[in-house]
Design a protein around this motif. Structure first.
Motif, PDB file in Angstrom:
ATOM      1  N   VAL A   1       6.729  -1.612   3.234  1.00  0.00           N
ATOM      2  CA  VAL A   1       6.310  -2.164   5.060  1.00  0.00           C
ATOM      3  C   VAL A   1       7.272  -2.243   5.463  1.00  0.00           C
ATOM      4  CG1 VAL A   1       4.501  -3.493   4.711  1.00  0.00           C
ATOM      5  CG2 VAL A   1       4.710  -1.813   6.509  1.00  0.00           C
TER       6      VAL A   1
ATOM      7  N   MET B   1       1.091  -1.207   0.320  1.00  0.00           N
ATOM      8  CA  MET B   1      -0.230   0.272  -0.016  1.00  0.00           C
ATOM      9  C   MET B   1       1.076   1.229  -0.018  1.00  0.00           C
ATOM     10  SD  MET B   1      -2.821  -1.179   2.883  1.00  0.00           S
ATOM     11  CE  MET B   1      -4.025   0.395   2.332  1.00  0.00           C
TER      12      MET B   1
ATOM     13  N   GLY C   1      -2.901   1.648  11.713  1.00  0.00           N
ATOM     14  CA  GLY C   1      -3.293   1.592  10.345  1.00  0.00           C
ATOM     15  C   GLY C   1      -2.035   0.738   9.753  1.00  0.00           C
TER      16      GLY C   1
ATOM     17  N   GLY D   1      -2.597  -1.309   7.181  1.00  0.00           N
ATOM     18  CA  GLY D   1      -3.194  -1.488   5.822  1.00  0.00           C
ATOM     19  C   GLY D   1      -3.206  -3.064   5.668  1.00  0.00           C
TER      20      GLY D   1
ATOM     21  N   GLU E   1     -11.656   2.754  13.635  1.00  0.00           N
ATOM     22  CA  GLU E   1     -10.925   4.095  13.465  1.00  0.00           C
ATOM     23  C   GLU E   1      -9.311   4.707  14.132  1.00  0.00           C
ATOM     24  OE1 GLU E   1     -10.039   7.769  13.012  1.00  0.00           O
ATOM     25  OE2 GLU E   1     -11.040   7.177  11.570  1.00  0.00           O
ATOM     26  N   ALA E   2      -8.889   5.219  14.129  1.00  0.00           N
ATOM     27  CA  ALA E   2      -7.334   4.943  15.098  1.00  0.00           C
ATOM     28  C   ALA E   2      -7.301   6.664  15.790  1.00  0.00           C
ATOM     29  CB  ALA E   2      -6.280   5.961  14.083  1.00  0.00           C
TER      30      ALA E   2
ATOM     31  N   TYR F   1      -1.689  10.862   8.785  1.00  0.00           N
ATOM     32  CA  TYR F   1      -3.431  11.016   8.583  1.00  0.00           C
ATOM     33  C   TYR F   1      -4.684  11.091   9.565  1.00  0.00           C
ATOM     34  CZ  TYR F   1      -2.457   8.141   4.065  1.00  0.00           C
ATOM     35  OH  TYR F   1      -2.333   7.722   2.553  1.00  0.00           O
TER      36      TYR F   1
ATOM     37  N   LEU G   1       2.771   2.705  10.352  1.00  0.00           N
ATOM     38  CA  LEU G   1       3.986   2.515   9.405  1.00  0.00           C
ATOM     39  C   LEU G   1       3.250   3.560   8.438  1.00  0.00           C
ATOM     40  CD1 LEU G   1       7.048   1.915  10.506  1.00  0.00           C
ATOM     41  CD2 LEU G   1       4.686  -0.443  10.977  1.00  0.00           C
ATOM     42  N   ASP G   2       3.868   4.366   7.937  1.00  0.00           N
ATOM     43  CA  ASP G   2       2.716   5.346   6.758  1.00  0.00           C
ATOM     44  C   ASP G   2       1.445   5.559   6.578  1.00  0.00           C
ATOM     45  OD1 ASP G   2       2.728   6.494   3.997  1.00  0.00           O
ATOM     46  OD2 ASP G   2       3.259   4.468   3.800  1.00  0.00           O
ATOM     47  N   SER G   3       1.620   5.852   8.025  1.00  0.00           N
ATOM     48  CA  SER G   3       0.354   6.188   8.068  1.00  0.00           C
ATOM     49  C   SER G   3      -0.411   7.600   9.231  1.00  0.00           C
ATOM     50  CB  SER G   3      -0.520   4.275   9.018  1.00  0.00           C
ATOM     51  OG  SER G   3      -1.766   5.158   9.498  1.00  0.00           O
TER      52      SER G   3
ATOM     53  N   ASP H   1      -7.290  -1.324  11.327  1.00  0.00           N
ATOM     54  CA  ASP H   1      -6.594  -0.496  10.283  1.00  0.00           C
ATOM     55  C   ASP H   1      -8.254   0.375  10.077  1.00  0.00           C
ATOM     56  OD1 ASP H   1      -5.183   0.522   7.606  1.00  0.00           O
ATOM     57  OD2 ASP H   1      -6.114  -0.422   6.787  1.00  0.00           O
TER      58      ASP H   1
ATOM     59  N   TRP I   1      -9.637   1.266   6.237  1.00  0.00           N
ATOM     60  CA  TRP I   1      -9.628   1.221   4.796  1.00  0.00           C
ATOM     61  C   TRP I   1      -9.682  -0.288   5.060  1.00  0.00           C
ATOM     62  CZ3 TRP I   1      -4.638   4.381   2.684  1.00  0.00           C
ATOM     63  CH2 TRP I   1      -5.531   6.216   2.728  1.00  0.00           C
TER      64      TRP I   1
HETATM   65  C1  SAM Z   1      -0.666   4.556   3.226  1.00  0.00           C
HETATM   66  S1  SAM Z   1      -1.536   3.385   3.805  1.00  0.00           S
HETATM   67  C2  SAM Z   1      -0.359   2.444   4.271  1.00  0.00           C
HETATM   68  C3  SAM Z   1      -0.285   0.695   4.917  1.00  0.00           C
HETATM   69  C4  SAM Z   1       0.625   0.299   6.117  1.00  0.00           C
HETATM   70  N1  SAM Z   1       0.923   0.339   7.179  1.00  0.00           N
HETATM   71  C5  SAM Z   1       1.612   0.040   4.372  1.00  0.00           C
HETATM   72  O1  SAM Z   1       2.987   0.636   4.828  1.00  0.00           O
HETATM   73  O2  SAM Z   1       1.606  -0.762   4.144  1.00  0.00           O
HETATM   74  C6  SAM Z   1      -1.861   3.899   4.992  1.00  0.00           C
HETATM   75  C7  SAM Z   1      -2.877   3.624   6.179  1.00  0.00           C
HETATM   76  O3  SAM Z   1      -3.036   3.787   7.236  1.00  0.00           O
HETATM   77  C8  SAM Z   1      -4.780   3.565   7.121  1.00  0.00           C
HETATM   78  N2  SAM Z   1      -5.400   4.698   7.774  1.00  0.00           N
HETATM   79  C9  SAM Z   1      -5.807   6.079   7.200  1.00  0.00           C
HETATM   80  N3  SAM Z   1      -6.027   6.631   9.120  1.00  0.00           N
HETATM   81  C10 SAM Z   1      -6.930   6.359   9.343  1.00  0.00           C
HETATM   82  C11 SAM Z   1      -7.618   6.143  10.749  1.00  0.00           C
HETATM   83  N4  SAM Z   1      -8.419   7.406  10.686  1.00  0.00           N
HETATM   84  N5  SAM Z   1      -7.550   5.235  11.619  1.00  0.00           N
HETATM   85  C12 SAM Z   1      -7.001   3.726  11.357  1.00  0.00           C
HETATM   86  N6  SAM Z   1      -6.294   4.080   9.924  1.00  0.00           N
HETATM   87  C13 SAM Z   1      -5.906   4.806   8.547  1.00  0.00           C
HETATM   88  C14 SAM Z   1      -5.449   3.488   5.997  1.00  0.00           C
HETATM   89  O4  SAM Z   1      -6.624   2.521   6.176  1.00  0.00           O
HETATM   90  C15 SAM Z   1      -4.350   2.354   5.646  1.00  0.00           C
HETATM   91  O5  SAM Z   1      -4.636   1.430   6.011  1.00  0.00           O
END
Ligand code: SAM
Length: 256
Positions: free
Chosen positions: A36, A32, A59, A61, A108-109, A130, A125-127, A81, A83
């Protein structure tokens, strides 16, 4: 047609021997964003994870980081996660045989279903960018789920220095969400319950990001075709404004 050897060579990075053991096709299928596994290993090299710890992977993913954490460090992982459906992640977790230690939850975070001080460690990681830029999030919400003395760590895209406004010519305003390393450091340091242990530009982060795109380009199809322009931006940037931040902090023993 690219050879299997070429693909594996691009995937294997000497700094990340644990990640190198994983199947590049599996990572490609479920990716994603920037690898990761590399990001998780880069974070864990500076964290103190011990077998049996309860870890929140925020988050996560497709839960590749959660699976990696359970396999490599023997920790229990709550894979959260928004999404990606928990059932989807559960399938992947079972396929990897870690269903006794990785627990997928759709959440939801900002609405986490956990007891205060439940986790020994939190990773993202990478999240984090958001939901974690809100000034109240870490201080008044997330930190309470971490036990006192526990560690929180994250790696997210960030710029080595603040991107000037107007944006430099080689970057369009789709990068509006990038904060600088200094911004993240100040953001975490304003949290009185947290002692920031590390706030730095991930060494070699821009190079890893480029390498990741070169890896993706070896496949015939892109999971997200729109993202091919990211490599053009990275190449034009040469690491001036595009990279990653690595942050680690401890929840203080006393205080809020
Ligand atoms: C760019 S993806 C990265 C996913 C994973 N960590 C990776 O690096 O492969 C961002 C992730 O953040 C999660 N995310 C974004 N906003 C969020 C929220 N408010 N609550 C929970 N998860 C969230 C999304 O569901 C998504 O899977």
């Amino acid at each position: 047609m690219v050879s299997d050897l070429e693909l594996r060579k691009k995937f294997q990075v000497k700094e990340f021997p644990r990640s190198a053991k994983y199947d590049p096709y599996w990572v490609h299928k479920h990716e994603m964003g920037p690898n990761v596994l590399w990001l998780t290993e880069a974070l864990c090299q500076r964290m103190e994870l011990k077998p049996g710890m309860r870890v929140l992977d925020l988050g996560c993913g497709t839960a590749m980081s959660s699976i990696f954490l359970a396999k490599e460090y023997g920790v229990q992982v709550w894979a959260i996660d928004l999404w990606i459906r928990a059932s989807e992640n559960f399938g992947r977790i079972c396929d990897e045989g870690v269903e006794d230690t990785v627990f997928p939850i759709h959440a939801e975070a900002r609405q986490l279903p956990f007891a205060d001080e439940f986790f020994d460690a939190i990773v993202s990681l990478d999240s984090f960018h958001y939901y974690g830029t809100d000034v109240h999030y870490l201080e008044f919400y997330l930190l309470k789920f971490l036990k006192r003395g526990g560690e929180i760590g994250m790696i997210s895209p960030a710029s080595p220095i603040e991107i000037p406004s107007p944006f430099p010519e080689h970057l369009d305003d789709t990068w509006y969400w990038m904060n600088s390393v200094e911004w993240w450091q100040n953001h975490w340091e304003r949290c009185p319950g947290l002692e920031v242990k590390l706030a730095e530009l991930l060494p070699g982060g821009w190079e890893l990001w480029v390498r990741w795109h070169e890896f993706l380009n070896l496949f015939e199809t892109r999971n997200r075709p729109g993202e091919t322009s990211e490599l053009e931006d990275l190449m034009a940037d040469q690491g001036r404004y595009l990279g990653f931040v690595r942050m680690i902090g401890h929840r203080k023993e006393i205080g809020p």
